[in-house]
Design a protein around this motif. Sequence first.
Motif, PDB file in Angstrom:
ATOM      1  N   VAL A 116     -10.053  -7.234  58.881  1.00 41.32           N
ATOM      2  CA  VAL A 116      -9.361  -8.101  57.931  1.00 41.32           C
ATOM      3  C   VAL A 116      -9.865  -9.536  58.071  1.00 41.32           C
ATOM      4  N   PRO A 117     -10.013 -10.275  56.950  1.00 44.79           N
ATOM      5  CA  PRO A 117     -10.422 -11.671  57.041  1.00 44.79           C
ATOM      6  C   PRO A 117      -9.247 -12.563  57.438  1.00 44.79           C
ATOM      7  N   VAL A 118      -9.539 -13.574  58.269  1.00 45.82           N
ATOM      8  CA  VAL A 118      -8.535 -14.567  58.670  1.00 45.82           C
ATOM      9  C   VAL A 118      -9.180 -15.955  58.628  1.00 45.82           C
ATOM     10  N   PRO A 119      -8.384 -17.006  58.473  1.00 44.38           N
ATOM     11  CA  PRO A 119      -8.957 -18.359  58.458  1.00 44.38           C
ATOM     12  C   PRO A 119      -9.612 -18.684  59.797  1.00 44.38           C
ATOM     13  N   ASP A 120     -10.804 -19.296  59.737  1.00 46.71           N
ATOM     14  CA  ASP A 120     -11.507 -19.707  60.945  1.00 46.71           C
ATOM     15  C   ASP A 120     -10.938 -21.030  61.441  1.00 46.71           C
ATOM     16  N   ASN A 121     -11.175 -21.324  62.713  1.00 44.26           N
ATOM     17  CA  ASN A 121     -10.737 -22.577  63.342  1.00 44.26           C
ATOM     18  C   ASN A 121      -9.233 -22.795  63.223  1.00 44.26           C
ATOM     19  N   THR A 122      -8.470 -21.775  63.556  1.00 39.35           N
ATOM     20  CA  THR A 122      -7.014 -21.905  63.539  1.00 39.35           C
ATOM     21  C   THR A 122      -6.409 -20.948  64.562  1.00 39.35           C
ATOM     22  N   VAL A 123      -5.124 -21.088  64.789  1.00 37.49           N
ATOM     23  CA  VAL A 123      -4.393 -20.174  65.666  1.00 37.49           C
ATOM     24  C   VAL A 123      -3.611 -19.216  64.772  1.00 37.49           C
ATOM     25  N   VAL A 124      -3.768 -17.924  65.001  1.00 40.52           N
ATOM     26  CA  VAL A 124      -3.044 -16.936  64.210  1.00 40.52           C
ATOM     27  C   VAL A 124      -2.185 -16.063  65.116  1.00 40.52           C
ATOM     28  N   GLY A 125      -1.054 -15.645  64.573  1.00 44.75           N
ATOM     29  CA  GLY A 125      -0.209 -14.669  65.244  1.00 44.75           C
ATOM     30  C   GLY A 125      -0.419 -13.317  64.592  1.00 44.75           C
ATOM     31  N   ILE A 126      -0.447 -12.276  65.395  1.00 49.90           N
ATOM     32  CA  ILE A 126      -0.622 -10.912  64.894  1.00 49.90           C
ATOM     33  C   ILE A 126       0.596 -10.106  65.341  1.00 49.90           C
ATOM     34  N   ASP A 127       1.437  -9.727  64.384  1.00 48.52           N
ATOM     35  CA  ASP A 127       2.618  -8.916  64.673  1.00 48.52           C
ATOM     36  C   ASP A 127       2.326  -7.478  64.262  1.00 48.52           C
ATOM     37  N   VAL A 128       2.576  -6.536  65.170  1.00 46.81           N
ATOM     38  CA  VAL A 128       2.233  -5.135  64.930  1.00 46.81           C
ATOM     39  C   VAL A 128       3.492  -4.277  65.015  1.00 46.81           C
ATOM     40  N   PHE A 129       3.671  -3.411  64.001  1.00 45.58           N
ATOM     41  CA  PHE A 129       4.845  -2.536  63.923  1.00 45.58           C
ATOM     42  C   PHE A 129       4.384  -1.109  63.621  1.00 45.58           C
ATOM     43  N   ALA A 130       4.969  -0.137  64.318  1.00 41.87           N
ATOM     44  CA  ALA A 130       4.643   1.266  64.053  1.00 41.87           C
ATOM     45  C   ALA A 130       5.852   2.128  64.366  1.00 41.87           C
ATOM     46  N   LYS A 131       6.002   3.211  63.632  1.00 44.53           N
ATOM     47  CA  LYS A 131       7.108   4.139  63.873  1.00 44.53           C
ATOM     48  C   LYS A 131       6.987   4.739  65.261  1.00 44.53           C
ATOM     49  N   ASP A 132       8.105   4.775  65.988  1.00 43.23           N
ATOM     50  CA  ASP A 132       8.209   5.340  67.341  1.00 43.23           C
ATOM     51  C   ASP A 132       7.567   4.454  68.408  1.00 43.23           C
ATOM     52  N   TYR A 133       7.323   3.174  68.080  1.00 42.58           N
ATOM     53  CA  TYR A 133       6.731   2.252  69.047  1.00 42.58           C
ATOM     54  C   TYR A 133       7.457   0.911  69.019  1.00 42.58           C
ATOM     55  N   PHE A 134       7.495   0.257  70.192  1.00 42.05           N
ATOM     56  CA  PHE A 134       7.981  -1.109  70.220  1.00 42.05           C
ATOM     57  C   PHE A 134       6.961  -2.010  69.531  1.00 42.05           C
ATOM     58  N   CYS A 135       7.445  -3.088  68.944  1.00 40.57           N
ATOM     59  CA  CYS A 135       6.532  -4.009  68.265  1.00 40.57           C
ATOM     60  C   CYS A 135       5.820  -4.895  69.290  1.00 40.57           C
ATOM     61  N   SER A 136       4.756  -5.521  68.841  1.00 45.60           N
ATOM     62  CA  SER A 136       3.961  -6.374  69.719  1.00 45.60           C
ATOM     63  C   SER A 136       3.462  -7.578  68.931  1.00 45.60           C
ATOM     64  N   THR A 137       3.329  -8.694  69.627  1.00 42.14           N
ATOM     65  CA  THR A 137       2.779  -9.906  69.023  1.00 42.14           C
ATOM     66  C   THR A 137       1.648 -10.421  69.897  1.00 42.14           C
ATOM     67  N   LYS A 138       0.567 -10.795  69.262  1.00 46.78           N
ATOM     68  CA  LYS A 138      -0.571 -11.364  69.975  1.00 46.78           C
ATOM     69  C   LYS A 138      -0.947 -12.663  69.270  1.00 46.78           C
ATOM     70  N   ILE A 139      -1.230 -13.700  70.043  1.00 46.13           N
ATOM     71  CA  ILE A 139      -1.644 -14.993  69.504  1.00 46.13           C
ATOM     72  C   ILE A 139      -3.124 -15.188  69.829  1.00 46.13           C
ATOM     73  N   LEU A 140      -3.917 -15.533  68.805  1.00 46.40           N
ATOM     74  CA  LEU A 140      -5.357 -15.725  69.003  1.00 46.40           C
ATOM     75  C   LEU A 140      -5.800 -17.070  68.449  1.00 46.40           C
ATOM     76  N   LYS A 141      -6.709 -17.714  69.157  1.00 44.78           N
ATOM     77  CA  LYS A 141      -7.391 -18.899  68.629  1.00 44.78           C
ATOM     78  C   LYS A 141      -8.658 -18.394  67.962  1.00 44.78           C
ATOM     79  N   ILE A 142      -8.745 -18.574  66.649  1.00 42.99           N
ATOM     80  CA  ILE A 142      -9.875 -18.073  65.882  1.00 42.99           C
ATOM     81  C   ILE A 142     -10.929 -19.161  65.785  1.00 42.99           C
ATOM     82  N   ASN A 143     -12.111 -18.886  66.295  1.00 41.47           N
ATOM     83  CA  ASN A 143     -13.199 -19.857  66.246  1.00 41.47           C
ATOM     84  C   ASN A 143     -14.523 -19.112  66.361  1.00 41.47           C
TER      85      ASN A 143
END
Length: 197
Positions: free
Chosen positions: A106-133
Motif C-alpha cells: 500500500v502507498p503511504v506518505p513519505d517523510n512522516t510518521v504513520v500508525g498502522i492499526d491491524v484487526f482480524a477475526k479471532d485475534y487481538f488488535c495491534s498497532t505499530k508506529i513507523l517513521k517513513i523515510n
Amino acid sequence: LKANQQLSERRGRAIQESLVDLGVDAAFVKMVPFGEQQPLAPNRTEKGRQLNRRVDIEVYRPVRMTWLKGQIRDEETEKGIQADIVIHSKLYRDSFRTLPNGTFKVPVPDNTVVGIDVFAKDYFCSTKILKINSLKPIPVDIQLPPAKVGYSVDIKNIFFVGNQDTLLERSKPELPKLVRFMQHNPGLRIEIAGHVN
C-alpha cells in the motif's frame, strides 16, 4: 436546473482560464462544476442566493509517496492471516483488507510518521508506529496474538488523571480500536481489568 449547471461550468472555466493566464500550469488545475448540488446556503433568500453564486478554489500540495509491503501473521503458528488495516498520520488516513494470506502492499506518505492499526477475526488488535523515510518498499511484519478464552492483552496508551477515574485526552484515540476489535469478534465476551497507580 440545466441552466444553473451550465452557469456553474462557465464560472468555473472563467476562473480556470484566469489562473492559466496568470502562469499556472493547466495540468495542475481541475474544474468541477456543481450547479445546485452543493449550495452553501438555502436559496430561499437573496442573501442565501448571493452566497451560492461563488467559485471555491481548493489548493492541494502534492505528497511524495512510498510503499509499505508486508504480511500479517498468527503469533503462534506464523501462518498468514487476512486482516483489516487502518493507516493514519496527521494528514492522511486509509483503510484496506489484506489478501487472504495476510500480504499487502500500500502507498503511504513519505517523510512522516504513520500508525498502522491491524484487526482480524479471532485475534487481538495491534498497532505499530513507523517513521517513513524511504523511496523503496518498507517491509512490515506484524504478528497478532490469538484472542482465545483465558488470554489477555494490555490496552496500550490508556492514561488516567492520578487518583481518579478520568481518562486523559490522549487516551481517547485508543477507544475506537477496542470497539473495532469487538466488532470483528462479536462472539467474544471481554472483561476489562482496571488498576491503580
